[in-house]
Design a protein around this motif. Sequence first.
Motif, PDB file in Angstrom:
ATOM      1  N   ASP A  65      32.607  29.617  13.311  1.00  0.00           N
ATOM      2  CA  ASP A  65      32.509  28.571  14.330  1.00  0.00           C
ATOM      3  C   ASP A  65      31.137  28.513  15.007  1.00  0.00           C
ATOM      4  OD1 ASP A  65      32.507  30.867  15.857  1.00  0.00           O
ATOM      5  OD2 ASP A  65      34.305  30.351  17.009  1.00  0.00           O
ATOM      6  N   HIS A  66      30.246  29.429  14.660  1.00  0.00           N
ATOM      7  CA  HIS A  66      28.878  29.492  15.193  1.00  0.00           C
ATOM      8  C   HIS A  66      28.819  29.631  16.712  1.00  0.00           C
ATOM      9  CE1 HIS A  66      27.798  27.474  11.239  1.00  0.00           C
ATOM     10  NE2 HIS A  66      27.274  28.677  11.196  1.00  0.00           N
ATOM     11  N   ARG A  67      29.857  30.177  17.334  1.00  0.00           N
ATOM     12  CA  ARG A  67      29.824  30.403  18.783  1.00  0.00           C
ATOM     13  C   ARG A  67      29.112  31.696  19.122  1.00  0.00           C
ATOM     14  NH1 ARG A  67      31.930  27.436  22.174  1.00  0.00           N
ATOM     15  NH2 ARG A  67      32.467  29.065  23.668  1.00  0.00           N
ATOM     16  N   THR A  68      29.071  32.625  18.174  1.00  0.00           N
ATOM     17  CA  THR A  68      28.361  33.882  18.394  1.00  0.00           C
ATOM     18  C   THR A  68      26.939  33.720  17.888  1.00  0.00           C
ATOM     19  OG1 THR A  68      30.402  35.139  18.142  1.00  0.00           O
ATOM     20  CG2 THR A  68      28.338  36.365  17.924  1.00  0.00           C
ATOM     21  N   VAL A  69      25.972  34.066  18.750  1.00  0.00           N
ATOM     22  CA  VAL A  69      24.561  33.886  18.428  1.00  0.00           C
ATOM     23  C   VAL A  69      23.817  35.183  18.729  1.00  0.00           C
ATOM     24  CG1 VAL A  69      22.519  32.449  18.828  1.00  0.00           C
ATOM     25  CG2 VAL A  69      24.800  31.485  19.229  1.00  0.00           C
ATOM     26  N   LEU A  70      22.928  35.592  17.813  1.00  0.00           N
ATOM     27  CA  LEU A  70      22.032  36.722  18.049  1.00  0.00           C
ATOM     28  C   LEU A  70      20.626  36.181  18.228  1.00  0.00           C
ATOM     29  CD1 LEU A  70      23.098  39.487  15.496  1.00  0.00           C
ATOM     30  CD2 LEU A  70      23.672  39.292  17.912  1.00  0.00           C
ATOM     31  N   LEU A  71      19.913  36.725  19.199  1.00  0.00           N
ATOM     32  CA  LEU A  71      18.555  36.297  19.489  1.00  0.00           C
ATOM     33  C   LEU A  71      17.667  37.534  19.531  1.00  0.00           C
ATOM     34  CD1 LEU A  71      17.455  33.775  22.123  1.00  0.00           C
ATOM     35  CD2 LEU A  71      16.517  36.065  22.216  1.00  0.00           C
ATOM     36  N   LYS A  72      16.575  37.521  18.786  1.00  0.00           N
ATOM     37  CA  LYS A  72      15.614  38.626  18.761  1.00  0.00           C
ATOM     38  C   LYS A  72      14.348  38.174  19.479  1.00  0.00           C
ATOM     39  CE  LYS A  72      12.572  41.141  15.682  1.00  0.00           C
ATOM     40  NZ  LYS A  72      11.398  40.763  16.437  1.00  0.00           N
ATOM     41  N   THR A  73      13.827  39.057  20.338  1.00  0.00           N
ATOM     42  CA  THR A  73      12.595  38.728  21.053  1.00  0.00           C
ATOM     43  C   THR A  73      11.392  39.394  20.387  1.00  0.00           C
ATOM     44  OG1 THR A  73      12.711  40.610  22.559  1.00  0.00           O
ATOM     45  CG2 THR A  73      13.858  38.582  23.234  1.00  0.00           C
TER      46      THR A  73
END
Length: 102
Positions: free
Chosen positions: A21-29
């Motif tokens: 469902d693409h509700r979980t998102v990972l973001l790398k800085t």
Amino acid sequence: VSVSEVSFDSAVEDIQWLGGDHRTVLLKTQKGRIYRSTDAGKSWNDITSSLSEGTVPGSNFAPATVTVENVVVNGADKNVVLIQGSKHTHFISEDGARTFRR
């Protein structure tokens, strides 16, 4: 996807959507920290501390937190995530980045 103003420790370097469902998102800085959202980006949690190198037996030192270098999501199963960390330390999650094993 909704957009809201959020401050991270440094500029965003990579974003990966997980699950069907693409509700979980990972973001790398750029500084190698990793943030996770379970509400399509409305709120974020820094999960970098859940990635540690582990302790050396007999050592009194706390485990060092890993600097994240790459995030790879399995194309066939969007719940499987590989985190490539500093010092050749890698972690895998099979539950949409809820838990990791080294």
